[in-house]
Design an enzyme around this catalytic site. Sequence first.
Site, mmCIF file in Angstrom:
data_model
loop_
_atom_site.group_PDB
_atom_site.id
_atom_site.type_symbol
_atom_site.label_atom_id
_atom_site.label_comp_id
_atom_site.label_asym_id
_atom_site.label_seq_id
_atom_site.Cartn_x
_atom_site.Cartn_y
_atom_site.Cartn_z
ATOM 1 C CG ASP A 30 -2.134 0.905 1.013
ATOM 2 O OD1 ASP A 30 -3.251 0.359 0.861
ATOM 3 O OD2 ASP A 30 -1.966 2.147 0.966
ATOM 4 C CE LYS A 35 -5.619 1.743 4.390
ATOM 5 N NZ LYS A 35 -6.117 1.486 3.049
ATOM 6 C CB THR A 121 -16.007 -3.437 -8.277
ATOM 7 O OG1 THR A 121 -16.150 -4.342 -7.181
ATOM 8 C CG2 THR A 121 -17.282 -3.397 -9.089
ATOM 9 C CG ASN A 208 -22.476 -5.417 -5.676
ATOM 10 O OD1 ASN A 208 -22.631 -6.453 -5.027
ATOM 11 N ND2 ASN A 208 -21.442 -4.619 -5.492
ATOM 12 C CG LEU A 250 -36.576 -10.246 0.008
ATOM 13 C CD1 LEU A 250 -37.603 -11.372 -0.062
ATOM 14 C CD2 LEU A 250 -36.933 -9.172 -1.034
ATOM 15 C CB CYS A 260 -20.379 -1.999 -2.740
ATOM 16 S SG CYS A 260 -18.857 -2.284 -1.845
#
Length: 440
Positions: A30, A35, A121, A208, A250, A260
């Site tokens: 990274d 971090k 993604t 998604n 649901l 996302c």
Amino acid sequence: MKVAIIGTGYVGLSTGVCLAEIGHHVICIDISEQKINKLREGISPIYEPGLEKLLLKNSSAGRLQFTTSHHDGLKDAEIIIIAVGTPQREDGGADLTYLEQAAYDISTYLTSDTIVVIKSTVPVGTSEYIKRTIENSNDKEINFEIVSNPEFLRQGSAIFDTMKPDRIIIGSENIKAAKKVRDMYSSLKVPILFTSIRSAEMIKYASNAFLANKISFINEIANICEAVGADVEDVAKGMGKDKRIGEAFLRPGIGYGGSCFPKDVKALVHTAKINGKKFKLLNETIAINETQQELLVKKALKRFGKLKGKKIAMLGLAFKPETDDMREAPSIKIANSLTKLGVKVVAYDPVAKENAHKILGDTIQFVDSVYEAITDADAMFIVTEWEEFKQLDLVEILQKMKHPIIFDGRNCIEEEKIMQCKAIEYYPVGRPEIVIEGPK
Ligand code: UGA
């Protein structure tokens, strides 16, 4: 296997920790020194149940390392996983800047034949673009294959989802590379589906978008249930028993958030648009979600007439429980609407206070317990369904409030508990409201 992972966000870190747990030698890269230093000390930069334990265990076993150096990290890696962010651009498309940077770094520091796995993604066609980018800037005689291997983990259950996924998708045009990636996961013993690269990329967005669609659908049903006097919880249960529909996703409420669904649904609409198609259904999914986030404010306005000068206790800030992530959290919109209406908002969340403060600043007051939030409040908004809120002693709580009024945006308080109260007004989503008038 020697695996390098570029990016230590939710996906990169959870994948790294889990691959180390199943015996691989993993090095996570990274650019953020802060971090990496934290991770080297065994501290997770994100709140994710179970992550820190595996981080410590695998780091001390020598299977998990962290570095800011692409030179050290990518050296001799058999598999390089790219797990950097693809944030949303203004036009709804995905910003590929971090991915392009990862491609340049790979071409610069590649030392041996390898497989580059895209886990971020990315819009359909991106993996091929990244392959070309690496090829064009790589003048060494080193071969690499590209594989699309989308991630389906959820924040809050990232470790479980990574160790026990419903399926693993491996998209590749090269059988040898696909089999090597399959071997990396072989000890997980889960169904693996081999597809083309483009289909793999599409599976992620379609999944998604479908789940977001399910949520907007049940939220619309909830709104109709309120109008006709039905109970959406029973309706969802009844629908979910049909295997073709399924019970998951649901749960009605005040809309989906997070890093996302909002971004990926818009990105798929954008992909459709630039390819000359209209995804009308998804446009509605987005519109319904935006309206749904205003639901509690509308209900409160209906109940009180006007909200100016009221004090509202907001329970929950994170976009979902078990995370401190505030990205696209419905709480942001709700807090902004309330403050605009002249409400004093006092908010409590078990872990998201710091992140929420970065976004909302001093527009609302942050406190450290439910009790502080609800004392002398005119109403309570339940925004995130933390377990702590489900366990509340309502009888005690309501005594501290100025008015015993609850707007439950996640239907997380059991009816039985409400019925034990001497006086309460309870407004859930898509279910009949309960009003128990106390002694006059
Ligand atoms: C989502 C997907 O579920 C993961 O499979 C995927 O890997 C991930 O996005 C990603 O693309 O990285 P996540 O955003 O972490 O995971 O969280 P979810 O549990 O899916 O919840 C998303 C939002 O939907 C939350 O705001 C949640 O409150 C809401 N939701 C979820 C509902 O309102 N109702 C439901 O029934 C389920």
